[in-house]
Scaffold this motif. Structure first.
Motif, mmCIF file in Angstrom:
data_model
loop_
_atom_site.group_PDB
_atom_site.id
_atom_site.type_symbol
_atom_site.label_atom_id
_atom_site.label_comp_id
_atom_site.label_asym_id
_atom_site.label_seq_id
_atom_site.Cartn_x
_atom_site.Cartn_y
_atom_site.Cartn_z
ATOM 1 N N GLU A 138 0.830 -1.208 0.000
ATOM 2 C CA GLU A 138 0.000 0.000 0.000
ATOM 3 C C GLU A 138 0.865 1.259 0.000
ATOM 4 O O GLU A 138 0.520 2.245 -0.649
ATOM 5 N N VAL A 139 1.969 1.220 0.714
ATOM 6 C CA VAL A 139 2.887 2.359 0.715
ATOM 7 C C VAL A 139 3.444 2.562 -0.690
ATOM 8 O O VAL A 139 3.483 3.689 -1.201
ATOM 9 N N VAL A 140 3.836 1.476 -1.350
ATOM 10 C CA VAL A 140 4.373 1.568 -2.709
ATOM 11 C C VAL A 140 3.300 2.112 -3.657
ATOM 12 O O VAL A 140 3.591 2.952 -4.519
ATOM 13 N N ALA A 141 2.063 1.677 -3.490
ATOM 14 C CA ALA A 141 0.974 2.185 -4.330
ATOM 15 C C ALA A 141 0.800 3.690 -4.125
ATOM 16 O O ALA A 141 0.590 4.438 -5.089
ATOM 17 N N GLY A 173 11.955 15.543 -0.919
ATOM 18 C CA GLY A 173 13.234 15.449 -0.225
ATOM 19 C C GLY A 173 13.756 14.030 -0.129
ATOM 20 O O GLY A 173 14.421 13.669 0.844
ATOM 21 N N LEU A 174 13.453 13.215 -1.144
ATOM 22 C CA LEU A 174 13.887 11.820 -1.151
ATOM 23 C C LEU A 174 15.051 11.620 -2.113
ATOM 24 O O LEU A 174 15.225 12.393 -3.048
ATOM 25 N N HIS A 175 15.807 10.566 -1.898
ATOM 26 C CA HIS A 175 16.920 10.201 -2.774
ATOM 27 C C HIS A 175 16.338 9.407 -3.945
ATOM 28 O O HIS A 175 15.744 8.334 -3.754
ATOM 29 N N GLY A 176 16.466 9.930 -5.154
ATOM 30 C CA GLY A 176 15.861 9.330 -6.336
ATOM 31 C C GLY A 176 16.184 7.870 -6.565
ATOM 32 O O GLY A 176 15.278 7.055 -6.792
ATOM 33 N N PRO A 177 17.477 7.480 -6.544
ATOM 34 C CA PRO A 177 17.804 6.066 -6.767
ATOM 35 C C PRO A 177 17.181 5.132 -5.718
ATOM 36 O O PRO A 177 16.768 4.014 -6.044
ATOM 37 N N ASP A 178 17.087 5.587 -4.467
ATOM 38 C CA ASP A 178 16.452 4.754 -3.436
ATOM 39 C C ASP A 178 14.961 4.592 -3.731
ATOM 40 O O ASP A 178 14.399 3.502 -3.565
ATOM 41 N N LEU A 179 14.312 5.668 -4.165
ATOM 42 C CA LEU A 179 12.900 5.600 -4.531
ATOM 43 C C LEU A 179 12.710 4.606 -5.676
ATOM 44 O O LEU A 179 11.784 3.788 -5.652
ATOM 45 N N CYS A 180 13.577 4.649 -6.641
ATOM 46 C CA CYS A 180 13.514 3.732 -7.785
ATOM 47 C C CYS A 180 13.597 2.277 -7.314
ATOM 48 O O CYS A 180 12.839 1.426 -7.789
ATOM 49 N N GLN A 181 14.479 1.989 -6.384
ATOM 50 C CA GLN A 181 14.633 0.615 -5.873
ATOM 51 C C GLN A 181 13.342 0.142 -5.195
ATOM 52 O O GLN A 181 12.949 -1.018 -5.340
ATOM 53 N N LEU A 201 10.238 1.310 -5.832
ATOM 54 C CA LEU A 201 9.199 1.165 -6.853
ATOM 55 C C LEU A 201 9.400 -0.084 -7.700
ATOM 56 O O LEU A 201 8.436 -0.644 -8.222
ATOM 57 N N ARG A 202 10.638 -0.556 -7.821
ATOM 58 C CA ARG A 202 10.926 -1.792 -8.569
ATOM 59 C C ARG A 202 10.790 -3.040 -7.700
ATOM 60 O O ARG A 202 10.991 -4.154 -8.174
ATOM 61 N N GLY A 203 10.513 -2.860 -6.408
ATOM 62 C CA GLY A 203 10.340 -3.998 -5.526
ATOM 63 C C GLY A 203 11.641 -4.588 -5.018
ATOM 64 O O GLY A 203 11.671 -5.688 -4.479
ATOM 65 N N ARG A 204 12.732 -3.858 -5.167
ATOM 66 C CA ARG A 204 14.039 -4.357 -4.739
ATOM 67 C C ARG A 204 14.397 -3.956 -3.312
ATOM 68 O O ARG A 204 15.388 -4.430 -2.769
ATOM 69 N N ALA A 205 13.605 -3.041 -2.735
ATOM 70 C CA ALA A 205 13.859 -2.591 -1.365
ATOM 71 C C ALA A 205 12.528 -2.230 -0.714
ATOM 72 O O ALA A 205 11.567 -1.885 -1.411
ATOM 73 N N ALA A 206 12.485 -2.331 0.601
ATOM 74 C CA ALA A 206 11.300 -1.910 1.346
ATOM 75 C C ALA A 206 11.327 -0.385 1.488
ATOM 76 O O ALA A 206 12.405 0.218 1.527
ATOM 77 N N CYS A 246 7.959 6.485 3.648
ATOM 78 C CA CYS A 246 6.637 6.283 4.251
ATOM 79 C C CYS A 246 6.047 7.623 4.683
ATOM 80 O O CYS A 246 4.884 7.929 4.390
ATOM 81 N N ASN A 247 6.850 8.423 5.358
ATOM 82 C CA ASN A 247 6.376 9.720 5.827
ATOM 83 C C ASN A 247 5.948 10.623 4.681
ATOM 84 O O ASN A 247 5.014 11.413 4.826
ATOM 85 N N ALA A 248 6.605 10.502 3.532
ATOM 86 C CA ALA A 248 6.294 11.340 2.371
ATOM 87 C C ALA A 248 4.885 11.088 1.836
ATOM 88 O O ALA A 248 4.325 11.941 1.156
ATOM 89 N N VAL A 249 4.315 9.930 2.156
ATOM 90 C CA VAL A 249 2.957 9.618 1.711
ATOM 91 C C VAL A 249 1.990 9.479 2.888
ATOM 92 O O VAL A 249 0.941 8.845 2.789
ATOM 93 N N GLY A 250 2.365 10.062 4.023
ATOM 94 C CA GLY A 250 1.465 10.106 5.170
ATOM 95 C C GLY A 250 1.390 8.850 5.999
ATOM 96 O O GLY A 250 0.419 8.628 6.718
#
Length: 89
Positions: free
Chosen positions: A21-24, A44-52, A54-59, A65-69
């Protein structure tokens, strides 16, 4: 939530969400922002970490989490010795 209080303010609904749900929510915000880069910069997030994530490679991280409430919480499950019931409260 009020500063220093682990409990939500009156009238605030709290529910358990999954990482999916967080990823969604992250995906929805990326779409609203127009790109991953735009959302990452605005949040204020690190782009490459966000990419990981969204690709399901990292939690999702706490900051993501805070960025989406979503706030992380610790949950403790009482485990009773074999044969004993644990009361639900």
């Amino acid at each position: 939530m009020e500063s220093g209080s682990p409990f939500p303010r009156e009238g605030v609904t709290v529910r358990v969400v999954t990482y999916a749900e967080v990823v969604a929510r992250l995906r929805a915000r990326v779409t609203e922002a127009g790109s991953q880069k735009a959302f990452a910069r605005a949040a204020g997030l690190h782009g490459p970490d966000l990419c990981q994530v969204l690709r399901g490679r990292a939690a999702p991280s706490e900051r993501q989490c805070n960025a989406v409430g979503v706030e992380r919480a610790l949950v403790m499950r009482d485990v009773a010795p074999a044969g004993e019931a644990v009361p639900c409260s």
